[in-house]
Design an enzyme around this catalytic site. Structure first.
Site, PDB file in Angstrom:
ATOM      1  N   GLN A 355      21.092  14.955  21.194  1.00  0.00           N
ATOM      2  CA  GLN A 355      21.664  14.450  22.496  1.00  0.00           C
ATOM      3  C   GLN A 355      21.198  12.986  22.743  1.00  0.00           C
ATOM      4  O   GLN A 355      19.959  12.774  22.914  1.00  0.00           O
ATOM      5  CB  GLN A 355      21.357  15.446  23.759  1.00  0.00           C
ATOM      6  N   GLN A 377      26.120  12.328  19.400  1.00  0.00           N
ATOM      7  CA  GLN A 377      26.096  13.688  20.109  1.00  0.00           C
ATOM      8  C   GLN A 377      26.201  13.229  21.580  1.00  0.00           C
ATOM      9  O   GLN A 377      25.088  12.384  22.036  1.00  0.00           O
ATOM     10  CB  GLN A 377      25.054  14.639  19.755  1.00  0.00           C
ATOM     11  N   ASP A 378      26.880  13.709  22.613  1.00  0.00           N
ATOM     12  CA  ASP A 378      26.871  13.597  24.167  1.00  0.00           C
ATOM     13  C   ASP A 378      26.888  11.965  24.598  1.00  0.00           C
ATOM     14  O   ASP A 378      26.282  11.729  25.377  1.00  0.00           O
ATOM     15  CB  ASP A 378      25.542  13.848  24.619  1.00  0.00           C
ATOM     16  N   ASP A 399      30.513  17.154  21.181  1.00  0.00           N
ATOM     17  CA  ASP A 399      30.639  17.253  22.709  1.00  0.00           C
ATOM     18  C   ASP A 399      30.238  15.994  23.329  1.00  0.00           C
ATOM     19  O   ASP A 399      29.737  15.585  24.307  1.00  0.00           O
ATOM     20  CB  ASP A 399      29.218  18.033  23.228  1.00  0.00           C
ATOM     21  N   ARG A 464      34.691  23.088  23.412  1.00  0.00           N
ATOM     22  CA  ARG A 464      34.113  24.317  23.410  1.00  0.00           C
ATOM     23  C   ARG A 464      33.128  24.533  24.743  1.00  0.00           C
ATOM     24  O   ARG A 464      33.065  23.602  25.381  1.00  0.00           O
ATOM     25  CB  ARG A 464      32.975  24.377  22.196  1.00  0.00           C
TER      26      ARG A 464
END
Length: 558
Positions: A355, A377-378, A399, A464
Site C-alpha cells: 500500500q 497498490q492503493d 485496489d 472487489r
C-alpha cells in the site's frame, strides 16, 4: 470509568435537547419540507439498533407552538437530531481521550496509528457538529458517512501494523467506539428516511431548478463567462490561458522565480495571505516536487494549478512499511472545496512495497481536472465525502481506486500496470460498510486499458468488496480485453457478495461482455436508464448545485 450502553443513552438523551450545536449550510442537497405525523415504531423499526431509538422516542415531548424548540418539534426530526447529538457527545469524548493520551511509551508504529486517530476524531466531531440542524439531508448523509468511515479507519491504522486496537485503548470507557458506531448507523438510517421524503416531495421543484440551471448555462456575459458563475471564481476559467502566474494568489517555482520554492511553503503561507474562505489559488510551475503535502483544517477552498500532466509533478515514496496506509499519501486533503488541475501526483514506492498512496482525498465538494495519479497498490484513496474527477489519468495495480467517498470519475483514462508475478489486478476496492451510507465509486464514460509494461498478461478485475456494502458502477465505459470474463473478484470467500452493489451499464469494448460475469446476488447488469440515472453527477453527487461554480466541464446526466 465504564458505562453501560443503556446508561449512556439515558444520560446523553437528557443532555441532547439542551445542547447547543452550530450548523453549517451546504451548497448541495434538497430542502426539507414539513414531515407528516409519524409514529416512533415506524421510525425505530427501520434502524439497525432500535433500543436507543426507542429510548429517545420515549423522552419526546412536543414543543409548544411558537417556542424555539418547535423548529424540531416533529418526532421524526427530534429522534434524528437527538441521535446525532448523542453521536456528537460520544465523538467529543473520544477526541478528548485521544488528545490526552500519553503516547510516549508506544512503539513507533503505534504512535503513527494513534496520530491518525487523533486527526480523524477531530474531523468526526466537526462532521457531527455541522450535521445537527442542517437543512440539507443530502449533506447530512455525506457527513455522517464520513464520520463512520473515520471510526473504521482509525482501527485500521493499528491493523496495518498487526497491532491490537483494543490493547492501546484500554483506558477508554468500555464499548465506547462500538456505541458511537451504533449511534452513527442509527443516524444514517433515520436521516435516509428524511432524505427520501425530501426527494419525493421536492422532485418537481428540483427538476425546475435544474432546468433553470441549464438555461442559465446558455447565457454568457460580455467577457464570455457563464452567467451562473460567481464573480469571485471567474478567474478560475482565466487560468486556462498562459497568464496563470498573473492570476494566481501565490506562485511556486523551484528556480526562485515565484513567491516560494516549495509547495509546502505556499500552503503554510496561504492561511496568512488569504481573506476568509475566499478561493485561494496556488500556481505551481513545471518541476518535480519531492514533498509530502497535507491540506488540513483551516485550508478551505484551496486551488492548485500546474503546467500540465507530466510537467508539474508532486512525488513521494511512503508506503505501509513505514506509515499507515492513510498517512502514506504523497498529497493528502482533508478540508472542503479543494480543486486541482493540470498536475501529476505520484507514489513511486513500487509494487513490492504494498500500500502506497499518491493522493488521499477527504474533501467535500472537491474536483480534480486534467490530473494524473500514478502508483501501484492503493494509488488513489477516495477517502470520504463528495468528489468529482474529470479528464484524469489513474495508474495502478491492486485496489488502485479505493475508499468510501461518493466519487464520480468522468471521461477519465484508467491504466492498469504490471503487478508482481504472483498478483492479479483490481481496479477498485470500495469500502461502504453501512447500507445507508451514500457512498460509492462511479466510473462514467471512461476507458480501462493496459498501461503497457506487460500489464495485460495478468488477470484484471473491475473491483472487489473491501467492505460488506461495497458499491461500484461502470457506465458507458470502454473496457479493453485485459478485463477477466467474470469481471469482479471476491475479497474473502462469500464476504459481501449478497450485500454489495456492483453494476455495469452500456459498456463497450472487448472486455465489456457480461455473459461470463459473476452470478452474485449483488451484481447487476443494468438495463434501465432510470436505475443508471441514480449514479449520475446530478443525482449521486447533487453536482448541479456545486460543480458549475468551479468552471470545470461535466455531464450532469447519463
Amino acid at each position: 470509568m465504564k458505562m453501560a450502553f443503556n446508561n449512556i443513552i439515558l444520560v446523553l438523551a437528557a443532555l441532547s435537547v439542551g445542547l447547543i450545536v452550530s450548523s453549517t449550510s451546504s451548497p448541495a442537497g434538497l430542502q426539507v419540507h414539513a414531515a407528516a405525523p409519524i409514529s416512533s415504531s415506524s421510525i425505530c423499526s427501520q434502524v439497525p439498533y432500535p433500543q436507543p431509538c426507542n429510548s429517545l422516542a420515549a423522552s419526546y415531548k412536543p414543543a409548544e407552538a411558537g417556542s424555539i424548540d418547535n423548529k424540531t418539534s416533529t418526532l421524526f426530526s427530534f429522534i434524528r437530531d437527538s441521535t446525532i447529538r448523542l453521536s456528537f457527545r460520544q465523538a467529543q469524548q473520544a477526541h478528548r481521550l485521544f488528545s490526552s493520551m500519553d503516547a510516549s511509551s508506544f512503539d513507533p508504529q503505534a504512535k503513527l496509528a494513534w496520530s491518525d486517530c487523533l486527526e480523524m476524531s477531530e474531523d468526526t466531531v466537526h462532521q457531527l457538529n455541522r450535521s445537527v440542524g442542517c437543512s440539507s439531508p443530502h449533506s447530512v448523509q455525506t457527513w455522517l458517512s464520513a464520520a463512520l468511515t473515520n471510526q473504521q479507519t482509525c482501527a485500521n491504522g493499528f491493523a496495518d501494523f498487526n497491532l491490537s486496537f483494543d490493547h492501546y485503548l484500554q483506558s477508554f470507557p468500555n464499548n465506547m467506539f462500538a456505541d458511537l458506531s451504533k449511534f452513527l448507523s442509527n443516524s444514517l438510517a433515520i436521516n435516509k428516511q428524511l432524505l427520501l421524503q425530501a426527494t419525493t416531495t421536492t422532485t418537481t421543484s428540483y427538476s425546475a431548478k435544474r432546468q433553470q440551471t441549464r438555461s442559465r448555462r446558455r447565457r454568457l456575459l460580455a467577457h464570455g463567462f457563464p452567467g451562473w458563475l460567481p464573480a469571485a471564481d471567474r478567474k478560475l476559467l482565466l487560468l486556462e490561458s498562459s497568464n496563470s502566474e498573473q492570476k494566481a494568489d501565490v506562485v511556486v517555482a523551484q528556480d526562485g522565480s515565484g513567491n516560494y520554492k516549495t509547495i509546502s511553503e505556499a500552503v503554510a503561507a496561504s492561511s496568512k495571505r488569504r481573506s476568509g474562505d475566499a478561493r485561494f489559488v496556488i500556481y505551481v510551475k513545471a518541476g518535480v516536487y519531492r514533498e509530502k503535502i497535507e491540506i488540513g483544517s483551516s485550508m478551505r477552498n484551496l486551488m492548485f494549478v500546474g503546467d500540465g500532466i507530466g510537467a508539474t509533478v508532486v512525488t513521494g515514496d511512503r508506503n505501509r512499511g513505514g506509515s499507515t496506509t492513510y498517512d502514506s499519501a504523497t498529497f493528502g486533503i482533508s478540508e472542503d472545496g479543494f480543486i486541482a488541475r493540470d498536475m501529476s501526483f505520484e507514489n513511486t514506492a513500487g509494487p513490492e512495497k504494498g500500500q502506497a498512496v499518491a493522493v488521499r482525498c477527504g474533501s467535500d465538494f472537491s474536483v480534480f481536472f486534467r490530473c494524473s495519479f500514478k502508483g501501484y497498490q492503493d494509488t488513489l484513496y477516495v477517502y470520504s465525502k463528495r468528489q468529482f474527477y474529470r479528464l484524469c489519468d489513474i495508474y495502478g495495480t491492486q485496489d488502485f481506486i479505493f475508499g468510501n467517498a461518493a466519487a464520480v470519475f468522468q471521461n477519465c483514462n484508467i491504466y492498469v500496470r504490471k503487478p508482481l508475478s504472483n498478483q492479479d489486478n483490481y481496479v477498485t476496492a470500495q469500502k461502504r460498510s453501512d447500507p445507508n451510507q451514500n457512498t460509492g465509486i462511479v466510473i462514467h464514460n471512461s476507458m480501462v486499458k493496459a498501461a503497457g509494461e506487460g500489464a495485460g498478461s495478468r488477470k484484471t478485475y473491475l473491483g472487489r468488496p473491501w467492505q460488506k456494502y461495497s458499491r461500484t458502477v461502470f457506465m458507458k465505459c470502454f473496457l479493453d480485453d485485459l478485463i477477466a470474463p467474470e469481471g469482479w473478484a471476491e475479497w474473502n470467500g462469500n464476504f459481501g457478495l449478497s450485500t454489495l452493489y456492483y453494476g455495469e451499464y452500456m459498456n463497450s469494448g472487448p472486455g465489456a461482455g457480461t455473459s461470463g460475469r459473476v452470478k452474485w446476488p449483488g451484481y447487476h447488469v443494468i438495463t434501465s436508464s432510470t436505475e443508471a440515472g441514480k449514479f449520475t453527477v446530478a443525482t449521486f453527487l447533487a453536482g448541479d448545485t456545486w460543480i458549475p461554480a468551479t468552471g470545470v466541464p461535466f455531464t450532469s446526466g447519463l
